[in-house]
Write a protein that holds these residues in place. Sequence first.
Motif, PDB file in Angstrom:
ATOM      1  N   LEU A 141     -13.931  -9.430 -18.412  1.00  0.00           N
ATOM      2  CA  LEU A 141     -14.367  -9.901 -19.734  1.00  0.00           C
ATOM      3  C   LEU A 141     -15.457  -8.973 -20.242  1.00  0.00           C
ATOM      4  N   LEU A 142     -15.057  -7.925 -20.926  1.00  0.00           N
ATOM      5  CA  LEU A 142     -16.000  -6.921 -21.421  1.00  0.00           C
ATOM      6  C   LEU A 142     -16.556  -7.367 -22.766  1.00  0.00           C
ATOM      7  N   CYS A 170     -17.460 -21.420 -26.283  1.00  0.00           N
ATOM      8  CA  CYS A 170     -17.637 -22.682 -25.561  1.00  0.00           C
ATOM      9  C   CYS A 170     -18.553 -23.618 -26.338  1.00  0.00           C
ATOM     10  N   ASN A 171     -18.186 -24.898 -26.369  1.00  0.00           N
ATOM     11  CA  ASN A 171     -19.005 -25.888 -27.055  1.00  0.00           C
ATOM     12  C   ASN A 171     -20.320 -26.078 -26.297  1.00  0.00           C
ATOM     13  N   PRO A 172     -21.473 -25.953 -26.972  1.00  0.00           N
ATOM     14  CA  PRO A 172     -22.769 -26.087 -26.278  1.00  0.00           C
ATOM     15  C   PRO A 172     -22.963 -27.440 -25.617  1.00  0.00           C
ATOM     16  N   GLU A 173     -22.297 -28.493 -26.123  1.00  0.00           N
ATOM     17  CA  GLU A 173     -22.447 -29.810 -25.507  1.00  0.00           C
ATOM     18  C   GLU A 173     -21.902 -29.815 -24.081  1.00  0.00           C
ATOM     19  N   LEU A 224     -12.307 -19.541 -19.269  1.00  0.00           N
ATOM     20  CA  LEU A 224     -13.474 -19.154 -20.058  1.00  0.00           C
ATOM     21  C   LEU A 224     -13.085 -18.789 -21.483  1.00  0.00           C
ATOM     22  N   LEU A 225     -11.984 -18.063 -21.642  1.00  0.00           N
ATOM     23  CA  LEU A 225     -11.533 -17.684 -22.979  1.00  0.00           C
ATOM     24  C   LEU A 225     -11.059 -18.884 -23.792  1.00  0.00           C
ATOM     25  N   SER A 226     -10.620 -19.945 -23.107  1.00  0.00           N
ATOM     26  CA  SER A 226     -10.185 -21.149 -23.811  1.00  0.00           C
ATOM     27  C   SER A 226     -11.355 -21.986 -24.302  1.00  0.00           C
TER      28      SER A 226
END
Length: 482
Positions: A141-142, A170-173, A224-226
């Motif tokens: 993941l560059l 990513c949602n911070p919650e 992670l990308l999702s």
Amino acid sequence: MKDTLNSTDFEQSAHTIQAKRVHFTYLKTIVDQQLIQREVLHRIQAADAELDDLLAIQRLIPLEKINVSSDVGEIVQRLIRGSVYVQLEPDFHEGLLIDVADLQRGYRSNNEADNEYSVIGPKAGFVEDLDTNLNLLRKELLTEHLRFEAYSKGSLSQTRVIIAFIDGICNPEHVDTVRQRIEDAEFDVVFDSSIIDQVISDNANSPFPLFMSTERVDRAKFSLLSGQVAVLSSGSPYVITGPTTVFDFFASPEDYYLPWILASFFRCIRYFGVAFSILASPFYVAVLTFHYSVIPQPLLGPIIESRANVPFPPIIEVLLLEITVDMLREAGARLPTKVGQTLGIVGGVVLGTAAVQAGLTSNILIIVVSLSALSSFATPNFKMANTIRFLRFPFIALAAAWGGLGITIGFLLLIGHLLRLKSLGTPYLVPLFPFRIRNYADSFIRSSFSLTSNRPLYLRPLKLHRYKVPKPKERNDDYNRE
């Protein structure tokens, strides 16, 4: 720079050399720190010439790919690819970019994902060394948005625990929830990430896994990308990701490397295998105990002949064989690979034949239990496979007590339990409940990439769109017009 690369592995240090301050900036999980010490810092410290400017430093370093830069965008991109940025006080508007990436770290001959094997796709898996695992994620993941947050858990072990996520997706919650649960957890020793999985779970009393546990780099990267959060710990080759749904545990990374029609077909086979694995033995018990009338007449004769010499009722017969199969599986899993495979094959054949000849079980039940055990192996995630193995026994007990009604009661209780489960506050049965029609493209089936260009809505990602697939154009070949 620190605001752009706000991550635990972002390192800044300064050294006084010849009465001048030399600053080093790099990401320690992606660079070769020994190369920095040996070929950069040591040569600067041992220099006889005056360090008047950056060019004087550049002449001392015997490495390729060195250039002077003041462009923030270029500096960030080079840092996440394994460069060190060297600055000389008081001139901070530019510095030297030196390529010191650790190209050999992470990829070794012994770090394949043994428990999540795939014929197609990358074979690299995580290992017990945390820095190596972070290095693998950085290489795949560059992006400067990949964040690592470090914690130390365990009063005796002081185990390093890392929360990984992509800022802006990513949602911070979800990150705050994971962060708070890890901070509130108290351990003496953290042996594996699976312990963290159970502690931060929304419901620790459920047999269903609420976090995905994977040793594959590509699966962690996809999570992670999702828009999911990943948790890593030192000493563990497994990464846990969440929030997850029950459908995530039946999706294999191999699905995305095959044409969508084949991938959807294989995924449907997995769902059928799960249903068969859970219900085959209970149906056998229910039919032979309460519902003889549903047996077709051509099949009634073989069943009577098969069970003529069996002295046990169907419930005892099934439990005896199911426990035997599970014991063989446990024994084979804990023996060396070659011995375990031999034990599973020879033990299954010998015990099955001996049980039938001794009149302890019927031929038909041998077939049913064997197919049921085989179907449970279709689940790509071992934690969900263990859950399916466990669920058979409550269903067998209910079938022995009330027949088909007992199986129905068990199914309703199972659905009710799944409806209550949540993973980081996300419903476990989404998109089935709550109903989200747009997420069905990658649940029961794996649709084409043109229909899965958006991230799952239930993850509430900050960036919904993932990629763009161009529509195929019509071909207008000249020879077709003739």
